[in-house]
Design an enzyme around this catalytic site. Structure first.
Site, PDB file in Angstrom:
ATOM      1  N   CYS A 158      -2.818   7.894 -10.009  1.00 48.08           N
ATOM      2  CA  CYS A 158      -2.772   8.838 -11.112  1.00 48.08           C
ATOM      3  C   CYS A 158      -3.181   8.362 -12.235  1.00 48.08           C
ATOM      4  O   CYS A 158      -3.976   9.233 -12.903  1.00 48.08           O
ATOM      5  CB  CYS A 158      -1.495   9.495 -11.325  1.00 48.08           C
ATOM      6  SG  CYS A 158      -1.020  10.685  -9.812  1.00 48.08           S
ATOM      7  N   ASP A 217     -12.096  -0.955  -4.677  1.00 49.09           N
ATOM      8  CA  ASP A 217     -10.746  -1.482  -4.551  1.00 49.09           C
ATOM      9  C   ASP A 217     -10.747  -2.847  -5.422  1.00 49.09           C
ATOM     10  O   ASP A 217     -11.788  -3.586  -5.377  1.00 49.09           O
ATOM     11  CB  ASP A 217     -10.486  -1.796  -3.090  1.00 49.09           C
ATOM     12  CG  ASP A 217      -9.081  -2.192  -2.859  1.00 49.09           C
ATOM     13  OD1 ASP A 217      -8.461  -1.375  -2.188  1.00 49.09           O
ATOM     14  OD2 ASP A 217      -8.629  -3.201  -3.274  1.00 49.09           O
ATOM     15  N   HIS A 273      -0.254   6.885  -3.105  1.00 47.46           N
ATOM     16  CA  HIS A 273      -0.971   8.079  -3.493  1.00 47.46           C
ATOM     17  C   HIS A 273      -1.899   7.912  -2.555  1.00 47.46           C
ATOM     18  O   HIS A 273      -2.730   7.024  -2.327  1.00 47.46           O
ATOM     19  CB  HIS A 273      -1.505   7.859  -4.962  1.00 47.46           C
ATOM     20  CG  HIS A 273      -2.583   8.953  -5.515  1.00 47.46           C
ATOM     21  ND1 HIS A 273      -2.395   9.708  -6.721  1.00 47.46           N
ATOM     22  CD2 HIS A 273      -3.452   9.548  -4.982  1.00 47.46           C
ATOM     23  CE1 HIS A 273      -3.235  10.279  -7.013  1.00 47.46           C
ATOM     24  NE2 HIS A 273      -3.913  10.381  -5.777  1.00 47.46           N
ATOM     25  N   HIS A 310      -4.955   7.764  -0.003  1.00 47.50           N
ATOM     26  CA  HIS A 310      -6.155   7.003  -0.141  1.00 47.50           C
ATOM     27  C   HIS A 310      -6.935   6.855   1.120  1.00 47.50           C
ATOM     28  O   HIS A 310      -6.302   6.306   2.131  1.00 47.50           O
ATOM     29  CB  HIS A 310      -6.279   5.877  -1.059  1.00 47.50           C
ATOM     30  CG  HIS A 310      -5.221   4.846  -0.591  1.00 47.50           C
ATOM     31  ND1 HIS A 310      -3.853   4.987  -1.119  1.00 47.50           N
ATOM     32  CD2 HIS A 310      -5.307   3.615   0.132  1.00 47.50           C
ATOM     33  CE1 HIS A 310      -3.290   4.018  -0.403  1.00 47.50           C
ATOM     34  NE2 HIS A 310      -4.153   3.207   0.118  1.00 47.50           N
ATOM     35  N   HIS A 312      -9.580   4.437   2.691  1.00 47.95           N
ATOM     36  CA  HIS A 312     -10.347   3.198   2.574  1.00 47.95           C
ATOM     37  C   HIS A 312     -11.804   3.451   3.152  1.00 47.95           C
ATOM     38  O   HIS A 312     -11.850   3.665   4.319  1.00 47.95           O
ATOM     39  CB  HIS A 312      -9.592   1.824   3.159  1.00 47.95           C
ATOM     40  CG  HIS A 312      -8.212   1.441   2.624  1.00 47.95           C
ATOM     41  ND1 HIS A 312      -8.244   0.467   1.648  1.00 47.95           N
ATOM     42  CD2 HIS A 312      -6.976   2.118   2.930  1.00 47.95           C
ATOM     43  CE1 HIS A 312      -6.919   0.381   1.252  1.00 47.95           C
ATOM     44  NE2 HIS A 312      -6.069   1.207   2.147  1.00 47.95           N
TER      45      HIS A 312
HETATM   46  P1  5GP Z   1      -2.787   0.490   0.929  1.00 49.19           P
HETATM   47  O1  5GP Z   1      -2.271  -0.726   1.247  1.00 49.19           O
HETATM   48  O2  5GP Z   1      -1.710   1.262   0.228  1.00 49.19           O
HETATM   49  O3  5GP Z   1      -3.636   1.232   1.982  1.00 49.19           O
HETATM   50  O4  5GP Z   1      -3.917   0.192  -0.097  1.00 49.19           O
HETATM   51  C1  5GP Z   1      -3.486  -0.273  -1.461  1.00 49.19           C
HETATM   52  C2  5GP Z   1      -5.158  -0.521  -1.962  1.00 49.19           C
HETATM   53  O5  5GP Z   1      -5.172  -0.186  -3.377  1.00 49.19           O
HETATM   54  C3  5GP Z   1      -5.245  -2.054  -1.877  1.00 49.19           C
HETATM   55  O6  5GP Z   1      -6.344  -2.500  -1.025  1.00 49.19           O
HETATM   56  C4  5GP Z   1      -5.252  -2.657  -3.191  1.00 49.19           C
HETATM   57  O7  5GP Z   1      -6.125  -3.799  -3.513  1.00 49.19           O
HETATM   58  C5  5GP Z   1      -5.732  -1.475  -4.063  1.00 49.19           C
HETATM   59  N1  5GP Z   1      -5.133  -1.446  -5.504  1.00 49.19           N
HETATM   60  C6  5GP Z   1      -4.004  -1.420  -6.003  1.00 49.19           C
HETATM   61  N2  5GP Z   1      -3.975  -1.499  -7.146  1.00 49.19           N
HETATM   62  C7  5GP Z   1      -5.115  -1.068  -7.670  1.00 49.19           C
HETATM   63  C8  5GP Z   1      -6.055  -0.871  -9.109  1.00 49.19           C
HETATM   64  O8  5GP Z   1      -5.012  -0.881  -9.849  1.00 49.19           O
HETATM   65  N3  5GP Z   1      -7.137  -0.628  -9.066  1.00 49.19           N
HETATM   66  C9  5GP Z   1      -7.799  -0.691  -7.905  1.00 49.19           C
HETATM   67  N4  5GP Z   1      -9.161  -0.444  -8.020  1.00 49.19           N
HETATM   68  N5  5GP Z   1      -7.188  -0.904  -6.635  1.00 49.19           N
HETATM   69  C10 5GP Z   1      -6.075  -1.072  -6.350  1.00 49.19           C
HETATM   70 ZN    ZN Z   2      -0.571   9.635  -7.876  1.00 50.54          ZN
END
Ligand code: 5GP
Ligand code: ZN
Length: 124
Positions: A7, A30, A107, A109, A111
């Site tokens: 957010c 990412d 939040h 997302h 990939h």
């Molecule tokens: P999840 O494991 O929740 O599916 O993926 C979260 C993703 O968000 C991870 O690949 C991580 O590298 C990415 N991520 C976490 N914090 C940030 C951030 O502040 N900026 C960006 N661009 N990516 C983030």
């Molecule tokens: Zn959010």
């Protein structure tokens, strides 16, 4: 949503390498890429997890996934048919939900991973 990092990216309170934006969704690189190209597509409105989604989210989820081919082309990871007639390139899409699904940021997302292999393990 207070204290949600994505957010804050939507609100431009923290920076991100944005590759696409419209009124509903945002896509950015990412911060810790697991593949040469690693993008995240998010809704601008906070949704914690795919596990919270219902039929009401059908259009939003469709929009996020339908954006993938455009982003793939713009980032050089679309499927291309070679001179030999075989497909090359391409990408993987993934949504993690909950701890067992490997979700770390609450939040929603999508990939997108692409580019020449090998890629870092995706914990599958
Ligand atoms: P999840 O494991 O929740 O599916 O993926 C979260 C993703 O968000 C991870 O690949 C991580 O590298 C990415 N991520 C976490 N914090 C940030 C951030 O502040 N900026 C960006 N661009 N990516 C983030
Ligand atoms: Zn959010």
């Amino acid at each position: 949503m207070d204290n949600c990092i994505f957010c804050k990216i939507v609100a431009k309170q923290i920076p991100a390498a944005v590759v696409y934006e419209d009124e509903d969704v945002l896509a950015f690189k990412d911060i810790n890429p697991a593949a040469p190209v690693h993008l995240l597509v998010i809704p601008k409105r906070h949704v914690s997890t795919l596990s919270d989604c219902t039929e009401e989210h059908t259009a939003l989820l469709g929009k996020m996934l339908a954006l993938a081919p455009k982003l793939a082309k713009e980032n050089g990871i679309d499927v291309k048919i070679g001179a030999d007639g075989k497909p090359g390139g391409g990408f993987k899409t993934l949504i993690n939900a909950g701890p067992d699904g490997g979700q770390e940021v609450y939040h929603l997302h999508l990939h997108m991973y692409g580019g020449p292999r090998p890629w870092r393990g995706l914990g599958l």
